[in-house]
Each structure stands twice: as C-alpha cells, then as structure tokens.
Design an enzyme around this catalytic site. Structure first.
Site, PDB file in Angstrom:
ATOM      1  N   LYS A 162     -14.455  93.163  -4.140  1.00 40.45           N
ATOM      2  CA  LYS A 162     -14.175  94.462  -3.541  1.00 40.45           C
ATOM      3  C   LYS A 162     -15.208  94.751  -2.455  1.00 40.45           C
ATOM      4  CE  LYS A 162     -12.413  97.858  -5.864  1.00 40.45           C
ATOM      5  NZ  LYS A 162     -12.134  98.968  -6.814  1.00 40.45           N
ATOM      6  N   GLU A 194      -2.659 105.317 -20.492  1.00 40.12           N
ATOM      7  CA  GLU A 194      -2.539 106.739 -20.779  1.00 40.12           C
ATOM      8  C   GLU A 194      -1.945 107.007 -22.162  1.00 40.12           C
ATOM      9  OE1 GLU A 194      -2.296 106.101 -16.316  1.00 40.12           O
ATOM     10  OE2 GLU A 194      -1.276 105.255 -18.071  1.00 40.12           O
ATOM     11  N   ARG A 199       2.840 109.985 -17.988  1.00 41.69           N
ATOM     12  CA  ARG A 199       3.080 108.651 -18.536  1.00 41.69           C
ATOM     13  C   ARG A 199       2.872 108.611 -20.048  1.00 41.69           C
ATOM     14  NH1 ARG A 199       0.421 104.075 -14.901  1.00 41.69           N
ATOM     15  NH2 ARG A 199       2.513 103.195 -14.944  1.00 41.69           N
TER      16      ARG A 199
END
Length: 607
Positions: A278, A356, A384
């Site tokens: 990243k 979630e 979700r």
C-alpha cells in the site's frame, strides 16, 4: 522523455505499448494519483498499491468484453484513468464528477457497482455462469483485497465457485500482511511454471493414466498437494476447488503479465495470490498507509471535534468506570473513532474484520454473559447485519448498544456509504431504543442512556462536526422517550430529529415556528406530539433519513391512530439514491435546510 499517459484513452491504447514501456507508465500514474487525490480527497494508499496489477490486467485481458470486478472499489482509480476518465480525475467525488467507486452508469468498463466489500467473487461468478450459459468465451476476474477476504460472503462465493467449471479468476491483492513471506525470484518462477501449459498438460496427462489405478492417482494427488503446500500457502483454496498460483510480486509487471497470460488459457476456477505494498512509490503513504488510506481535500478545514471523536472519548470515559464494557468494530477502528480505546483497553477491544454479521452476534453472546458490548458501526454497514440485529439481539432483548456513525448523507462518498435508511429499518424492530442527537453533548448523553438501558439501543449520528457546543465531562443519561421544547412559536411546530434541529432553529428565527428537538425516534414522545398537534395549525417533521418509513412516519402514524386531523408535512431524503457531492449542498438540494423549511411553510399557507 515522452509522456505515455497522455496517449492512453482506453485499454486498447495501452495494449499497443511495448511491455518495456509499462514501468514508465506506472510512474506517470503514481504522479497523477498523488497530485489529483490530494486535491479532491479520496484513497491514495490502496490505489498506489495496485498500479502494476491494473496495468497488467488491462494489458492481458480484452476489457470491457472480459469482465473486471473490483472489490470495495476504492482501489479502482487506476482503472478509471486507463478507461477514458483521465481528464476527469480532478472531479473525483465532487458533484457531477467521477464517483470514488466503480459505477455501472459511469462507464462500460465498470462492470459492477461497489462500495461495500466482499461482493466481487459472487458478482464475477454470476457473470462467469452467464457467459458459460451463452457459450461466450469471455473471462471474469474478481480482484479482492485481503481485508475483504475476512467476510463470510467471500468464502460463500469461493465455496460455490470451486464446485463449478466456469472461467473465473480470483485475484487476492494481499496488501496488508502477506499470507506467506515466500515472495521473490523462486516464488515468481514457480507461479509461471504452475500456471503454464506444460505443467497443466503434464498434470492432465498423468491424471488420465493414474486414474485407471485409483490408489496410485490418490497418492500422486496427495503428493502434489503436499509439495505445493510446502512452497505455497494455497492448500485452503485448492481444497475449495481452485487452482492456486502464487504468491507473486504485485509490482513485477513482467511476472504479472506472464502469469495472467498463462491463467487466461486455463479452464475452470483459478486463484492468483498477488502481494502488493500500500502506498507504493509515495514515501509518506508507504510509511503511514492507514493515514493515507483516505485523505481529505487540500482545502478542507475542521471546525471542531467530529461526532466520531465525541464517541471515541465517551467510550474511553465509560470504560474507565464500567469494567464490563466491550468495544467491537467490523474493521473500522479509525473510521469509528476507536483508536484510543484500542490502545487503552486492548483486552476489551475486538476488531472482527469485515464481518458485520459476526460483530452483532458476537455482541449478543457477550451480552448473554453479563458483558456490556458497544458495537461501533457505520449506518450503511449495519444494513449487512440486519438479520442478526433482529434475531440475535432484539428478539432476545439483549443490552447491546449500537453506535451508528455516518447516519444521513455522507457527501463525497456517495450513495454506497450514505446512512439513509437506519431510522426506517430500526424503528420497526420491537424492543429497540432509537435516538438521534441534536449536538455533540447530547450525543454523549444518549450514548450513556443507551449503555445503561437494559435492552438493545441505537444512537445514530452524522459524519463530520456538530454545532460546536461545549461537551460536558459528566456521564449523564436522558429520560427515555422525552423530547425537548427548543423554541415556543405559533401556528407551525417543527418536530426535528437529530442533525435537523439546527436547521429548524434557523428557520424558526424567520418564521416564529415552534421547534421541538424530538431526541427519541423510538419510543416517540407522543405526549409532546399531541400537545403540538393541539396547539398548532401545521406540524412539520424533518429528518436526515429516507422520508418513507422514517421518524416522520412515526408521528403521522400516531396522529392517525388517535384520530387527530392536524396537517402534517414530512421532510426527509427523497425516494432515490443521491449521487455524491458536498454535504451541505446535498441537503439544500433535498430541501433539508432552513430555506427548505420556510418554503414548506409558505406553500402550505398559500395553498
């Protein structure tokens, strides 16, 4: 040196380049992304990490005929630049400009709209099945980050895909922590070898011979898996039915292209493990990838603590006096303001990854054993876990507090991240206590109220800063179900919920309307509603939530049930998905500001 990027208007232009020119193009892309995103805001680290991978994908595959499906989608900026949107990068995340995520209506190259995570494999598999049904040889490719691979949906899709013989390629962009450190020359060589035709042909030829001798074939199969397992960490994916290749260096363009070309020739489900860094090529982002994951525009200013920070401070303060408090987040530590809590109370902090559903049922289990869980979650992500919210928490009336961030519109992040529906989907659930604060201090009071409530509760608050009100240090509760009369006027009563109280008060200065800070969506202060209905000619409800089924609907339902005839006008978000833009302007466009309220009043009395 000639600028290559200036001549790339579509992937076909890219494919005309010599492979030796791609490293230069990669550097030009890095410069453009850093410069543009620092001006518009958005995601830097994740996009810098996938430059070579994106180049290789569009170089090898015949896009848009071959389908690329990006997971989460915040790493699709390079993809957008290469597919004809380079000159619009300065409009990213602005009204009328490019979306920060893939969007089907924006480009034929955006094959699937995303914003939430872990959907790419399911979507790409659906596309692959459709291609197979149509006898279409095109390829479907899902690019999923290792964070997104923590979600159950990704594994559900992998399990299904492994049972089918579709042309699906899943690419794991392993950009946080490599599953294996086996990256380098030998790993790259093995990837090329194992993905190539010679290995595939030899494997299939041996299979045909040895299958006639079942014990010998089983020994050979196990031996192959054992050897691959020693060199590569793909046993799990092999067991699920994929041909696993990798890990390979995601910044080595030659290896990426060679491996992708080989895999393009292979039939059936393939899994390529790519290791990237990243922030690659931009030192600040390499050193602090989380800080540069999402950045604000260069000219943005903060006028005080955000609601997220108010929650983070409250959580630490409450944890100091409540040893049973447990903090839970589904992969949103920074976004939900749990950084300090995670440092100060590491044994009571649980980041469950992008899961979630698990976060909510985990909280339910903790509550069953006398703990006091607080689930910090974005409004759009709580959607979700709706079944778990109903079945595992509310049905059992368990004391779980939901700190719901990003409620209402979220500006530049757009409809995928907008918390437009939580009041609607929460108020219909039995046992739920639902609150919406008008300011930062009230947010703190409501969090305390919910935490001390013996049942499920939710406090929903918007993104960004509040009114600038001084925050008390005390942990005080509110009387449940009691609204607050903010301003006594005449003729018109504005029943405002949460973030709309401030706009209602501005409108009252011009109209002498009564303003009530409703505070509680459930239970509704019916005494206050009736008192306002009895003493005013018009009631206006206003909320930063879908007008359909929201808090205003609760007011109208109550008045209908008691047979009250006072006119009610409900103001809220319209029945549509609103594109990204500046938050304040979006509210104005929806009529959810002081001017919109005054217009509503004038229209009523002039009718």
């Amino acid at each position: 040196m000639e600028n290559l990027l200036a001549h790339i208007n579509c992937p076909e232009d890219l494919r005309q380049l010599d492979k030796k020119q791609l490293p230069q193009l990669a550097e030009e892309l890095r410069t453009l992304i850093v410069d543009s995103v620092q001006q518009t805001g958005g995601h830097i680290s994740s996009n810098l990490g996938v430059i070579e991978l994106t180049l290789a994908l569009h170089y090898v595959f015949n896009t848009p005929d071959d389908r690329l499906v990006w997971d989460v989608g915040h790493q699709s900026y390079v993809h957008k630049i290469l597919t004809g949107r380079r000159d619009r990068m300065n409009s990213m995340r602005q009204a009328g400009g490019l979306s920060g995520f893939p969007k089907r209506s924006e480009s034929e190259y955006d094959t699937f709209g995303v914003g939430h995570s872990s959907t790419s494999i399911s979507a790409a598999l659906g596309m692959a099945i459709a291609a197979q049904a149509n006898n279409d040889p095109r390829h479907s490719v899902a690019i999923i980050g290792d964070g997104a691979l923590t979600a159950g949906q990704a594994f559900e899709a992998l399990a299904h895909a492994g049972d089918l013989n579709t042309n699906l390629l899943v690419i794991l962009n392993d950009n946080e922590m490599s599953i294996s450190k086996n990256v380098g020359g030998m790993a790259n060589y093995l990837a090329r070898l194992l993905s190539g035709n010679f290995y595939a042909s030899a494997r299939e030829g041996s299979k045909k011979v040895l299958e006639k001798i079942p014990p010998a074939w089983e020994i050979a199969r196990r031996a192959e898996e054992h050897v691959k397992g020693m060199m590569i960490p793909g046993t799990l994916f092999e067991e699920m039915g994929f041909n696993y290749i990798g890990p390979i260096d995601g910044h080595d363009i030659d290896t990426l292209i060679a491996t992708l070309r080989n895999l393009k020739q292979r039939k059936g489900p393939q899994f390529l493990h790519v290791v990237t860094k990243k922030g690659k090529g931009f030192e600040p982002a390499e050193q602090q990838p989380c800080k540069y994951h999402g950045v604000s525009p260069a000219n943005s200013k903060s006028s005080g603590p955000s609601y997220t920070q108010v929650f983070g401070r409250w959580l630490c303060d409450m944890a100091k006096i409540e040893p049973d408090l447990i903090g839970i987040t589904p992969a949103m530590c920074e976004g939900s303001g749990l950084n300090r809590f995670a440092e100060d109370f590491p044994d009571r902090y649980f980041d469950v990854g992008i899961a979630e559903q698990h976060s909510v049922t985990l909280a339910a289990g903790l509550a069953c054993e006398g703990k006091k869980p607080v689930v910090a979650i974005y409004s759009t992500f709580l959607q979700r876990a709706y079944d778990q919210l109903i079945h595992d928490v509310a049905l059992q009336n368990l004391p779980v507090l939901f700190a719901i961030d990003r409620a209402g519109l979220v500006g530049a992040d757009g409809p995928t991240h907008a918390g437009s529906f939580d009041l609607s989907y929460l108020r219909c659930i039995p046992n739920m206590l639902v609150m919406a604060p008008a300011d930062e201090n009230e947010c703190r009071q409501m969090l305390t109220t919910g935490f001390r409530h013996n049942g499920p509760s939710a406090v929903r608050y918007p993104r960004g800063t509040g009114t600038g009100k001084t925050i008390e240090t005390a942990l005080t509760s509110l009387e449940i179900g009691k609204a607050e009369l903010r301003h006594q006027g005449e003729k018109v009563a504005i029943l405002a919920f949460g973030s709309m109280v401030a706009e209602a008060e501005l409108a009252a200065q011009q109209s002498n309307a009564t303003v009530v800070n409703m505070r509680f969506v459930k239970p509704l202060d019916t005494e206050m509603v009736k008192a306002m209905a009895d003493s005013h000619d018009l009631l206006i409800t206003i909320e930063e939530n879908a007008v359909m089924g929201g808090a205003g609907s609760a007011v109208s339902e109550y008045l209908r049930d008691i047979g009250h005839s006072v006119p009610v006008r409900q103001m809220g978000l319209p029945d549509e998905f609103l594109d990204h833009g500046a938050h304040k302007q979006m509210l104005t466009d929806c009529g959810l500001d002081a001017t919109g309220i005054i217009d509503m009043i004038n229209r009523f009395f002039s009718a």
